[in-house]
Write an enzyme that holds these catalytic residues in place. Structure first.
Site, PDB file in Angstrom:
ATOM      1  N   SER A 147      -8.912  -8.465 -15.427  1.00  0.00           N
ATOM      2  CA  SER A 147     -10.093  -9.150 -15.393  1.00  0.00           C
ATOM      3  C   SER A 147     -10.682  -9.351 -16.384  1.00  0.00           C
ATOM      4  O   SER A 147     -10.565  -9.961 -17.735  1.00  0.00           O
ATOM      5  CB  SER A 147     -11.280  -7.638 -15.273  1.00  0.00           C
ATOM      6  OG  SER A 147     -10.629  -6.618 -14.031  1.00  0.00           O
TER       7      SER A 147
HETATM    8  N1  SAH Z   1      -7.575  -3.548 -15.330  1.00  0.00           N
HETATM    9  C1  SAH Z   1      -6.724  -4.847 -14.645  1.00  0.00           C
HETATM   10  C2  SAH Z   1      -7.305  -4.381 -13.578  1.00  0.00           C
HETATM   11  C3  SAH Z   1      -5.930  -5.812 -13.720  1.00  0.00           C
HETATM   12  S1  SAH Z   1      -6.257  -6.028 -11.231  1.00  0.00           S
HETATM   13  C4  SAH Z   1      -6.575  -5.173 -16.252  1.00  0.00           C
HETATM   14  O1  SAH Z   1      -8.037  -5.680 -16.698  1.00  0.00           O
HETATM   15  O2  SAH Z   1      -5.751  -5.994 -16.301  1.00  0.00           O
HETATM   16  C5  SAH Z   1      -6.301  -4.884 -10.359  1.00  0.00           C
HETATM   17  C6  SAH Z   1      -5.344  -3.914 -10.914  1.00  0.00           C
HETATM   18  O3  SAH Z   1      -5.124  -2.956  -9.236  1.00  0.00           O
HETATM   19  C7  SAH Z   1      -3.640  -4.772 -10.108  1.00  0.00           C
HETATM   20  O4  SAH Z   1      -2.127  -3.993 -11.137  1.00  0.00           O
HETATM   21  C8  SAH Z   1      -3.056  -3.419  -8.618  1.00  0.00           C
HETATM   22  O5  SAH Z   1      -2.048  -4.119  -8.673  1.00  0.00           O
HETATM   23  C9  SAH Z   1      -4.080  -2.239  -8.651  1.00  0.00           C
HETATM   24  N2  SAH Z   1      -4.176  -1.675  -7.438  1.00  0.00           N
HETATM   25  C10 SAH Z   1      -4.462  -2.340  -6.537  1.00  0.00           C
HETATM   26  N3  SAH Z   1      -4.355  -1.195  -5.697  1.00  0.00           N
HETATM   27  C11 SAH Z   1      -4.267  -0.578  -5.840  1.00  0.00           C
HETATM   28  C12 SAH Z   1      -3.634   0.606  -5.770  1.00  0.00           C
HETATM   29  N4  SAH Z   1      -4.555   1.400  -4.104  1.00  0.00           N
HETATM   30  N5  SAH Z   1      -3.451   2.252  -6.393  1.00  0.00           N
HETATM   31  C13 SAH Z   1      -3.758   1.553  -7.565  1.00  0.00           C
HETATM   32  N6  SAH Z   1      -3.377   0.546  -8.275  1.00  0.00           N
HETATM   33  C14 SAH Z   1      -3.889  -0.516  -7.332  1.00  0.00           C
END
Ligand code: SAH
Length: 218
Positions: A64
Site C-alpha cells: 500500500s
Molecule cells: N498491507 C499489505 C497490502 C497488500 S495488498 C502491504 O502493504 O503490503 C492486499 C493483500 O491482501 C494481498 O497480499 C492479498 O493476497 C491479500 N488478500 C486478499 N484477499 C484476502 C483474504 N480473503 N484473506 C487474506 N488476505 C487476502
C-alpha cells in the site's frame, strides 16, 4: 540489505510530506519514520520505496501507498497493547507499522507465497506479529475478540465473522467496494449484527479481497 543514512533521510522526508498531507497522529508518524519500507520491497525498487506510491510485490499484489498506510493507521485510533487483526499481510509493511506503534498484531494472508516470505522477514526485522495463512473473511475466532481490525484489500462488504470478532466499542477500518472502494471506519456499538456505525472517508483503490464463499452482513 541495510538501513543506510540515505534511506533514513528519504524516510524522514516522506514523514514530513505525510504530515503536510494532514496525518497528525504522532504515533503513526513516528512509526512510519522508524520502519524501513525499502526492506519490504524487491531490491530493484529500493530507490522508489519512499515515494508516496503503491508498488508491486509478489503474486500480483501491491504494497500500500505510505499515505494510505498512515491514513488507515490513524483511523484505527489504537492505543499501545491493543489486539489488532490485519487482513492482507502482503509485504508485511503495514503489519510492521502496527507493531512499531506498540500493538499486538495478528495478520492473515491468503497467498502462500507471500505468507512464506513475509512471516520470516517480519521475524528477522524484529516485528513480533503473529502471521497466519488463511481466508481473512473468517478472521481468527480462536484469537479474538479484537480491539481493532484493519483490512488492507478492497472488501465487497463487512464480513460477518470479522464484525463478530470485534469488541464492543472496537473499530474496524475497511475499504468497501468493487473496482474502487470507499474507506469506511466501522464502530461496533453493541452485540447485535446491526450495531455497526459506519463513517465514510472518501474514495480509495486496493487490490480485491478475494473470497471462497459468501457470508455477508450488509
Ligand atoms: N498491507 C499489505 C497490502 C497488500 S495488498 C502491504 O502493504 O503490503 C492486499 C493483500 O491482501 C494481498 O497480499 C492479498 O493476497 C491479500 N488478500 C486478499 N484477499 C484476502 C483474504 N480473503 N484473506 C487474506 N488476505 C487476502
Amino acid at each position: 540489505m541495510e538501513d543506510t543514512f540515505k534511506h533514513k533521510g528519504w524516510r524522514q522526508q516522506m514523514v514530513t510530506k505525510l504530515a503536510a498531507k494532514g496525518i497528525s497522529d504522532q504515533r503513526v508518524l513516528d512509526a512510519i519514520g522508524a520502519v524501513p519500507r525499502h526492506l519490504f520491497l524487491e531490491t530493484m525498487l529500493d530507490y522508489m520505496a519512499y515515494e508516496d506510491m503503491a508498488l508491486p510485490i509478489r503474486c500480483g499484489q501491491t504494497i500500500s501507498q505510505p499515505s494510505t498506510v498512515a491514513f488507515q493507521s490513524e483511523l484505527l485510533d489504537a492505543e499501545p497493547d491493543m489486539k489488532v487483526l490485519e487482513v492482507g499481510t502482503g509485504s508485511g509493511y503495514q503489519t510492521a507499522v502496527l507493531c512499531q506503534m506498540g500493538l499486538k498484531v495478528f495478520s492473515i494472508e491468503r497467498q502462500k507465497e507471500l505468507f512464506d516470505v513475509t512471516k520470516p522477514l517480519l521475524a528477522k526485522l524484529g516485528y513480533r506479529a503473529k502471521c497466519f495463512l488463511g481466508d481473512g473473511f473468517h478472521g481468527l475466532p480462536e484469537y479474538g475478540p479484537f480491539d481493532r481490525i484493519i483490512i488492507t484489500c478492497g472488501a465487497p462488504y463487512i464480513p460477518a465473522d470479522l464484525a463478530r470478532q470485534l469488541k464492543v466499542n472496537g473499530v474496524m477500518v475497511i475499504p468497501i467496494g468493487g473496482k474502487s472502494q470507499e474507506m469506511v471506519r466501522v464502530v461496533k456499538t453493541g452485540e447485535g449484527p446491526d450495531d455497526l456505525l459506519q463513517q465514510r472517508y472518501g474514495d480509495c483503490k486496493f487490490v480485491p479481497m478475494l473470497e471462497k464463499d459468501v457470508r455477508c452482513l450488509t
